[in-house]
Design an enzyme around this catalytic site. Sequence first.
Site, PDB file in Angstrom:
ATOM      1  CD  GLU A 151      -3.320  -0.190   2.042  1.00 21.21           C
ATOM      2  OE1 GLU A 151      -4.269  -0.979   2.056  1.00 21.21           O
ATOM      3  OE2 GLU A 151      -3.161   0.660   2.921  1.00 21.21           O
ATOM      4  CG  HIS A 184       9.212 -29.177   2.409  1.00 20.13           C
ATOM      5  ND1 HIS A 184       9.932 -30.315   2.115  1.00 20.13           N
ATOM      6  CD2 HIS A 184       9.767 -28.652   3.529  1.00 20.13           C
ATOM      7  CE1 HIS A 184      10.873 -30.480   3.043  1.00 20.13           C
ATOM      8  NE2 HIS A 184      10.793 -29.479   3.904  1.00 20.13           N
ATOM      9  CE  LYS A 197     -11.282   1.984   2.969  1.00 24.77           C
ATOM     10  NZ  LYS A 197     -10.870   2.774   4.117  1.00 24.77           N
TER      11      LYS A 197
HETATM   12  O1  PA5 Z   1      -3.645   1.291   5.657  1.00 24.14           O
HETATM   13  C1  PA5 Z   1      -4.733   1.799   5.441  1.00 24.14           C
HETATM   14  O2  PA5 Z   1      -4.888   3.026   5.495  1.00 24.14           O
HETATM   15  C2  PA5 Z   1      -5.950   0.953   5.151  1.00 24.14           C
HETATM   16  O3  PA5 Z   1      -5.629  -0.391   5.075  1.00 24.14           O
HETATM   17  C3  PA5 Z   1      -6.993   1.173   6.241  1.00 24.14           C
HETATM   18  O4  PA5 Z   1      -6.423   0.863   7.483  1.00 24.14           O
HETATM   19  C4  PA5 Z   1      -8.230   0.308   6.024  1.00 24.14           C
HETATM   20  O5  PA5 Z   1      -8.772   0.602   4.757  1.00 24.14           O
HETATM   21  C5  PA5 Z   1      -9.267   0.584   7.103  1.00 24.14           C
HETATM   22  O6  PA5 Z   1      -9.607   1.940   7.152  1.00 24.14           O
HETATM   23  P1  PA5 Z   1     -10.332   2.560   8.417  1.00 24.14           P
HETATM   24  O7  PA5 Z   1      -9.436   2.486   9.588  1.00 24.14           O
HETATM   25  O8  PA5 Z   1     -10.664   3.976   8.039  1.00 24.14           O
HETATM   26  O9  PA5 Z   1     -11.589   1.752   8.643  1.00 24.14           O
END
Ligand code: PA5
Length: 474
Positions: free
Chosen positions: A300, A329, A443
């Site tokens: 990410e 393995h 989203k």
């Molecule tokens: O790293 C990130 O920003 C995302 O993976 C969020 O943590 C995830 O989408 C969850 O978002 P939120 O904490 O707003 O529910």
Amino acid sequence: MANYNESQRVTVDFNYMMEKSLGAKGIKDSELKAHAKQAEEAYEYVKANRGKDELFMGWTELPYNQDEIVEDILKTAAEVRAKFKYFVVLGIGGSALGPIMAFNALKHLHYNELSDEKRGGPKFYVEDNVDPVRMQALLDVIEPEKTCFNVISKSGATSETMTQYLIIADILKKKGVNLPDNMIFTTDASRGNLIKIDNSYGGAFKKYVLPDGVGGRFSEMCPVGLLPAAVLGIDIKAMLKGAAYMDELCSSAKIENNPALACAVLQYVTMKQGKNINVLMPYSDNLKLMADWYCQLWAESLGKAETYDGKIINAGTTPVKSLGVTDQHSQVQLYIEGPYDKVITFISVGKYACEMPIAHGCEDIPDVGFLGGHTMQELIQAENKATAYALMRAGRMNYTINMPVVNEFTLGQLMYLLELQTAYTGALLNINTFNQPGVEDGKKATFALLGKRGYEAQKAEMDSAPALENKYIV
Ligand code: PA5
């Protein structure tokens, strides 16, 4: 808190990345030297922007600025441990992977199956999906009225987490439970839907703040991870101390004196060579889910279309999780003989929590008998070394992060090392490491498909997308 010292220092050994070990397939000292200036700039960039909320770099200061919060968390955790039989985290992505990783790393591998006495705290679950089968499975093993639910969402707008919340809230209400008695919110300080829900209960929920400048995947060392960890009886002060120690170990702009910077430069140099797969292979079941946490952190953060100056680069390498020795393995054949497109990072453990002697037996069958008298610790460590060596002999780049033991202090070091490595790599690439436009797009598309108000135009666009042709469905 236990007394930790230099003997618990996490180190990085990158001999098997270099020309000296790999010949022409390795990195030359001169190449590292050639990157020294860029590395220094990346270091200075991260240093100059430490703690800046507007850049989502608040995570760098988490080891230092949470004394009051930690005390409050410890108090809440003690209350939860005394009152509840189960503790369930509702969240996803950055709001779930950290708590899962720390649970796996620092608690008994069959924690929930231990007797109440041996466990000493509530059973622990994290719901980081919206698979209905998984939710049903959770409901089959917990008693909701005896459960503390920690709803973790920075935005309070994530469909998955809020779906989990709606289902659980409905069950609790039907059982006559006052929601604030069984729920703790970890969310933004003032915005977001969990705040609205709390307001509708007159501010009755216990709340923890996910600080403004801390993104989900960098949040394990704020209340997102600290509360679940404290409920599990994990020494969160030691974890933060480990992170601060690694920060200190990384306070140099020189590759040779900064393990996170060294790892970042190695990743950057190999990325430029076209090695686009980044394998993390811990030799420890306790660190198996560390690889999941790392995959999110890396993917990410670095999977980005453009640089800060608008150049399209489609950056990033694909993180792959692997487990030693299990995946010897399964995947290692590919690593040794497949394409030269991978860098393998091992996490080795110096001393496991137990050694497990291997009994003598089968002396008349030499192929089996030689194992007797050794320990499982010796075996797993030998296999770790042997795999790294075999990869090196095959001209495959690999390096090792050495953890003397797996405990709170070393886990804090490891997390901070990997976070800094990611931040430096992003700086080398000149990209925004701390946003996630791709995740946000997904989203929004989900909101549109499920008919959320305000997303009508996107829904219309998705509905009018060219129909899929049946000839491509077999
Ligand atoms: O790293 C990130 O920003 C995302 O993976 C969020 O943590 C995830 O989408 C969850 O978002 P939120 O904490 O707003 O529910």
